[in-house]
Every structure is written in structure tokens, then in C-alpha cells.
Design an enzyme around this catalytic site. Structure first.
Site, PDB file in Angstrom:
ATOM      1  N   ASN A 111       0.800  -1.208  -0.071  1.00  0.00           N
ATOM      2  CA  ASN A 111       0.175   0.007   0.186  1.00  0.00           C
ATOM      3  C   ASN A 111       0.949   1.322   0.069  1.00  0.00           C
ATOM      4  OD1 ASN A 111      -2.562   1.548   0.460  1.00  0.00           O
ATOM      5  ND2 ASN A 111      -2.054   1.911   2.591  1.00  0.00           N
ATOM      6  N   HIS A 113       0.785   5.213   1.475  1.00  0.00           N
ATOM      7  CA  HIS A 113      -0.065   6.181   2.394  1.00  0.00           C
ATOM      8  C   HIS A 113       0.402   7.362   2.326  1.00  0.00           C
ATOM      9  CE1 HIS A 113      -2.850   6.919   5.662  1.00  0.00           C
ATOM     10  NE2 HIS A 113      -1.883   7.511   6.356  1.00  0.00           N
ATOM     11  N   SER A 140       4.563   7.025   2.477  1.00  0.00           N
ATOM     12  CA  SER A 140       5.024   5.834   2.967  1.00  0.00           C
ATOM     13  C   SER A 140       4.598   4.630   2.063  1.00  0.00           C
ATOM     14  CB  SER A 140       4.916   5.421   4.427  1.00  0.00           C
ATOM     15  OG  SER A 140       4.922   6.527   5.223  1.00  0.00           O
ATOM     16  N   ASP A 149      -2.631   0.719   8.284  1.00  0.00           N
ATOM     17  CA  ASP A 149      -1.159   1.534   7.982  1.00  0.00           C
ATOM     18  C   ASP A 149      -0.362   1.037   8.809  1.00  0.00           C
ATOM     19  OD1 ASP A 149      -2.818   2.823   5.976  1.00  0.00           O
ATOM     20  OD2 ASP A 149      -3.567   4.218   7.350  1.00  0.00           O
TER      21      ASP A 149
HETATM   22  C1  GAR Z   1      -2.887   8.704  -2.894  1.00  0.00           C
HETATM   23  O1  GAR Z   1      -2.328  10.177  -2.381  1.00  0.00           O
HETATM   24  C2  GAR Z   1      -2.842   7.759  -1.868  1.00  0.00           C
HETATM   25  O2  GAR Z   1      -1.447   7.693  -1.232  1.00  0.00           O
HETATM   26  C3  GAR Z   1      -3.794   7.474  -1.214  1.00  0.00           C
HETATM   27  O3  GAR Z   1      -4.768   8.218  -2.217  1.00  0.00           O
HETATM   28  C4  GAR Z   1      -4.084   8.853  -3.090  1.00  0.00           C
HETATM   29  C5  GAR Z   1      -4.625   7.885  -4.346  1.00  0.00           C
HETATM   30  O4  GAR Z   1      -4.474   8.783  -5.372  1.00  0.00           O
HETATM   31  N1  GAR Z   1      -4.032   6.414  -0.441  1.00  0.00           N
HETATM   32  C6  GAR Z   1      -4.723   6.516   1.018  1.00  0.00           C
HETATM   33  O5  GAR Z   1      -5.035   7.654   1.453  1.00  0.00           O
HETATM   34  C7  GAR Z   1      -4.805   4.993   1.435  1.00  0.00           C
HETATM   35  N2  GAR Z   1      -5.455   5.278   2.789  1.00  0.00           N
HETATM   36  P1  GAR Z   1      -4.153   8.328  -6.827  1.00  0.00           P
HETATM   37  O6  GAR Z   1      -5.829   7.257  -7.095  1.00  0.00           O
HETATM   38  O7  GAR Z   1      -4.194   9.184  -8.002  1.00  0.00           O
HETATM   39  O8  GAR Z   1      -3.093   7.239  -6.867  1.00  0.00           O
END
Ligand code: GAR
Length: 193
Positions: A111, A113, A140, A149
Site C-alpha cells: 500500500n 499511504h 510511505s 497502515d
Molecule cells: C494517494 O495519495 C494515496 O497515497 C492515497 O490516496 C491517493 C490516491 O491517489 N491513499 C490513501 O489515502 C490510502 N489510505 P491516486 O488515485 O491518484 O493514486
């Protein structure tokens, strides 16, 4: 060939960065790995349309159609396992996963985060980092374990929080770093497999 299955819920910019890295860095030849499919719990996720336009296999499973979280995860797992994945990549997949699902993919579920874990697990990470007066934020990449997480950290990137930053400005700065560290961490994991 090692199959990578990517799960998204939204824009999928991290998924795009991974697909591009796989092409540009010739993962098939160098790592014996390829992005086999992109799956989403949101049929309208923009990232899904992008993946389809790239000629990737895509599947949507609307989570609203399932009464229990376990039922959705069981269907998701069955769909993922058709690709016999070496790695399952959560890229903005905004679902809490059941312990059984996580255990099934132990060691091959990653994942990203948008915080410097263990700080700010959960949601609204950028708002909370700014409100706390942090001078630095980041992202991360970690292996997924049953605790949210909290799995072993594989890669991190740090960015400054600048005076006047709002959550959107910080999100964009962090996201540009996510696009660098996520493909790199995945390539490293594949090399070790
Ligand atoms: C990213 O910033 C990722 O780190 C976050 O969602 C966004 C997705 O963007 N993930 C989380 O918050 C997981 N808990 P994307 O769809 O453009 O890759």
C-alpha cells in the site's frame, strides 16, 4: 511471468506511474513482471478508464452490491486470484480490508499511504499534518498487515510543509513523490521474489 494486480478507487495516478515505470524500465524483460489487471470498487473510477485505454484488463466490483464487508472481499479475492498475482498493489484503494483477505496475500500486498508513517495513519493526513504544525510531510510504501497502515515500511519520501500551504497544495507535493517511490518499491520487491 509474475503478475501484478493493482486496486484503485479513484484517479489512479499512482497506478499510472506504475504502469509507465513498467513500460519505460522494461519490467517484463528485467524483472519478469507485468501489470496484469486493474480492479476497482468504483465502476466510474477515472483510473479504470485510463487503464482500459492502455489495453489493460480491467474489472469493476461495486462494493454497494454486497451486504457484508467479508462478502465483498471474498468476491474481490476470487477475481484477483484468477491472475495468480505475485503482487497485489493498493493504489488509492479506499477500502478497509478484512483480516482474512490481508492474511491471504501476506507478504505480497503493498500500500501507499500519504503520510510519514507511523504518523497520521487513517484519513485526512494532509489536513492533520498542517493542523499539527508539522514542518515536513510525506508518503510511505508499506506491506499490508491486519492493523491499518501499520505494516513494515519499504520506502518513504519527505517533503517540506511551506508557509501558506493548504491541504491541496501539500497533497500535490506529496503525490509527485508517491509517483517516484511506489514504482521503485515495487521493482525492489519483485527483484527479491
Ligand atoms: C494517494 O495519495 C494515496 O497515497 C492515497 O490516496 C491517493 C490516491 O491517489 N491513499 C490513501 O489515502 C490510502 N489510505 P491516486 O488515485 O491518484 O493514486
Amino acid at each position: 511471468m509474475k503478475n501484478i494486480v493493482i486496486l484503485i478507487s479513484g484517479a489512479g495516478s499512482n497506478m499510472q506511474a506504475i504502469v509507465r515505470a513498467a513500460q519505460q524500465e522494461r519490467w517484463e524483460q528485467r524483472l519478469g513482471a507485468r501489470v496484469a489487471a486493474v480492479l476497482s470498487n468504483q465502476p466510474e473510477a477515472p483510473g479504470l478508464a485510463w487503464a482500459r485505454a492502455q489495453g489493460l484488463a480491467t474489472e469493476a466490483i461495486a462494493h454497494q452490491g454486497f451486504a457484508r464487508r467479508e462478502d465483498f472481499d471474498a468476491e474481490l479475492q476470487a477475481r484477483i486470484d484468477r491472475y495468480a498475482p505475485a503482487l497485489v498493489v493498493l493504489a488509492g484503494f479506499m477500502r478497509i480490508l478484512t483480516p482474512g483477505f490481508v492474511a491471504h496475500y501476506a507478504g505480497r500486498l503493498v500500500n501507499i499511504h500519504p503520510s510519514l508513517l507511523p504518523a497520521f495513519s487513517g484519513l485526512n493526513t494532509h489536513e492533520r499534518a498542517i493542523a499539527a504544525g508539522c514542518k515536513f510531510a510525506g508518503a510511505s510504501v508499506h506491506l499490508v498487515t491486519a492493523e491499518l497502515d501499520a505494516g513494515p515500511i519499504l520506502e518513504q519520501a519527505v517533503v517540506p510543509i511551506l508557509p501558506g500551504d493548504d491541504a491541496a497544495a501539500l497533497r500535490a507535493r506529496v503525490l509527485s513523490q508517491e509517483h517516484i517511490i511506489y514504482p521503485r518499491a515495487i521493482a525492489q520487491l519483485l527483484l527479491k521474489q
